[in-house]
Design an enzyme around this catalytic site. Structure first.
Site, short mmCIF file in Angstrom:
data_model
loop_
_atom_site.label_atom_id
_atom_site.label_comp_id
_atom_site.label_asym_id
_atom_site.label_seq_id
_atom_site.Cartn_x
_atom_site.Cartn_y
_atom_site.Cartn_z
N ASN A 9 1.02 -1.05 0.22
CA ASN A 9 -0.07 -0.04 -0.07
C ASN A 9 1.06 1.59 0.08
O ASN A 9 1.89 1.48 1.33
CB ASN A 9 -0.49 0.18 1.01
N LYS A 11 0.33 4.92 0.06
CA LYS A 11 -0.71 5.00 0.55
C LYS A 11 -0.35 7.19 -0.73
O LYS A 11 -0.67 6.20 -1.91
CB LYS A 11 0.18 5.60 1.54
N HIS A 95 -9.52 1.08 4.83
CA HIS A 95 -8.04 1.15 5.65
C HIS A 95 -8.40 2.12 6.75
O HIS A 95 -9.41 2.68 6.87
CB HIS A 95 -7.57 2.29 4.91
N GLU A 97 -6.79 4.47 7.88
CA GLU A 97 -6.15 6.21 7.30
C GLU A 97 -7.79 6.50 6.80
O GLU A 97 -8.07 7.27 7.27
CB GLU A 97 -5.18 6.06 6.98
N GLU A 167 -5.19 -5.26 10.68
CA GLU A 167 -4.09 -3.92 10.99
C GLU A 167 -4.59 -3.13 12.67
O GLU A 167 -5.18 -2.50 11.91
CB GLU A 167 -4.54 -2.82 9.74
N GLY A 173 2.36 1.94 10.37
CA GLY A 173 3.91 3.32 10.19
C GLY A 173 4.34 3.53 11.75
O GLY A 173 4.29 4.38 11.52
N SER A 213 3.16 -2.51 10.98
CA SER A 213 5.17 -2.48 10.72
C SER A 213 5.41 -3.53 9.84
O SER A 213 6.26 -4.22 10.92
CB SER A 213 5.16 -1.58 11.99
C1 PEP Z 1 -0.52 -0.23 6.26
O1 PEP Z 1 -0.36 0.57 5.26
O2 PEP Z 1 -1.40 -1.02 5.71
C2 PEP Z 1 0.51 -0.51 7.02
C3 PEP Z 1 -0.06 -1.30 7.63
O3 PEP Z 1 1.41 0.51 7.22
P1 PEP Z 1 3.23 0.82 7.38
O4 PEP Z 1 2.98 -1.08 6.87
O5 PEP Z 1 4.04 1.67 7.60
O6 PEP Z 1 2.94 0.20 9.29
#
Ligand code: PEP
Length: 250
Positions: A9, A11, A95, A97, A167, A173, A213
């Protein structure tokens, strides 16, 4: 029996030039994938440039969002028809976000998921608890309720096309990954919820990714868990070397 899916992803990162350069770097190193699938989810503006590069390759293409109508007066939005037209096979919905910054409700996430399915896209639906919710011992009821809400009116025969991404919000992040054991426990709870909704045969067929992460140094341990069927990767999918190592988990 479930083909693991590693998804990047990106973003709101990567211009067209940066996106095509990253895809070229990935494809230069990536041989054919037989026992796993890998996709990239660039921003909308780069999809048309990336699509011809990945066509016929080991990498698939996904989008990060959609609007749940085929067309219409929805200024600024992108429809599932447009996503299949540009070559997407997958789309991320719900997601954290988007739930947080754009106030996406469970009901809207459900509409997006059903619109994706109706147009032949595979939705990757994200669920996950916040840190206060986890600290309050509410992680499992919150996450399983999100799963149920996302799947309202989704018939059993469409479920093999759905991917669920667990998630935990506090892991996205932050560099703070769920332990493989905690992630496995939540994946098992999600699968048990799917079994309640659809029966064990369908629950066994649905892929459940972990996200939060994921890095080259934790992917192997995460993928060793029986109910973890892939990863949704943010930051570590933005460089070829780290994303390649994650795709090539052992
Ligand atoms: C994500 O954007 O879904 C995500 C898990 O980001 P990261 O791997 O940076 O934590």
């Amino acid at each position: 029996m479930r083909t693991p899916l590693i998804a990047g992803n990106w973003k709101m990162y990567k211009t067209i030039g940066e996106a095509t350069a990253l895809v070229r770097d990935l494809l230069a190193e990536l041989g054919p994938l037989t026992d796993r699938e890998a996709i990239v989810c660039p921003p909308f503006t780069a999809l048309a440039a990336v699509a011809p590069l990945v066509a016929g390759s080991a990498l698939g293409l996904g989008a990060q969002n959609l609007y749940p109508e085929a067309q219409g007066a929805f200024t600024g939005e992108v429809s599932p028809v447009m996503l299949t037209d540009v070559g997407c096979r997958y789309v991320i919905v719900g997601h954290s976000e988007r739930r947080h910054y754009f106030s996406e409700s469970d009901a809207l996430v459900n509409r997006k998921l059903r619109a994706a399915l109706a147009h032949g896209l595979h939705p990757i639906v994200c669920v996950g608890e916040s840190k206060p919710q986890r600290d309050a011992g509410q992680a499992e009821p919150i996450v399983t309720a999100q799963v149920r809400a996302a799947l309202v009116e989704v018939p059993p025969d469409r479920m093999p096309d759905v991917v669920i991404a667990y998630e935990p919000i506090w892991a996205i992040g932050t560099g703070d990954t769920a332990t493989p054991a905690d992630a496995q426990a939540m994946h098992a709870a999600i699968r048990a919820t799917l079994a309640e909704l659809y029966g064990s045969e369908i629950a066994t067929a649905v892929r459940i990714q972990y996200g939060g992460s994921v890095k080259p140094d934790n992917i192997d341990e995460l993928m060793a868990q029986p109910d973890i069927d892939g990863a949704l990767v943010g930051g570590a999918s933005l460089q070829a070397a780290s994303f390649l190592r994650i795709i090539q988990y052992r």
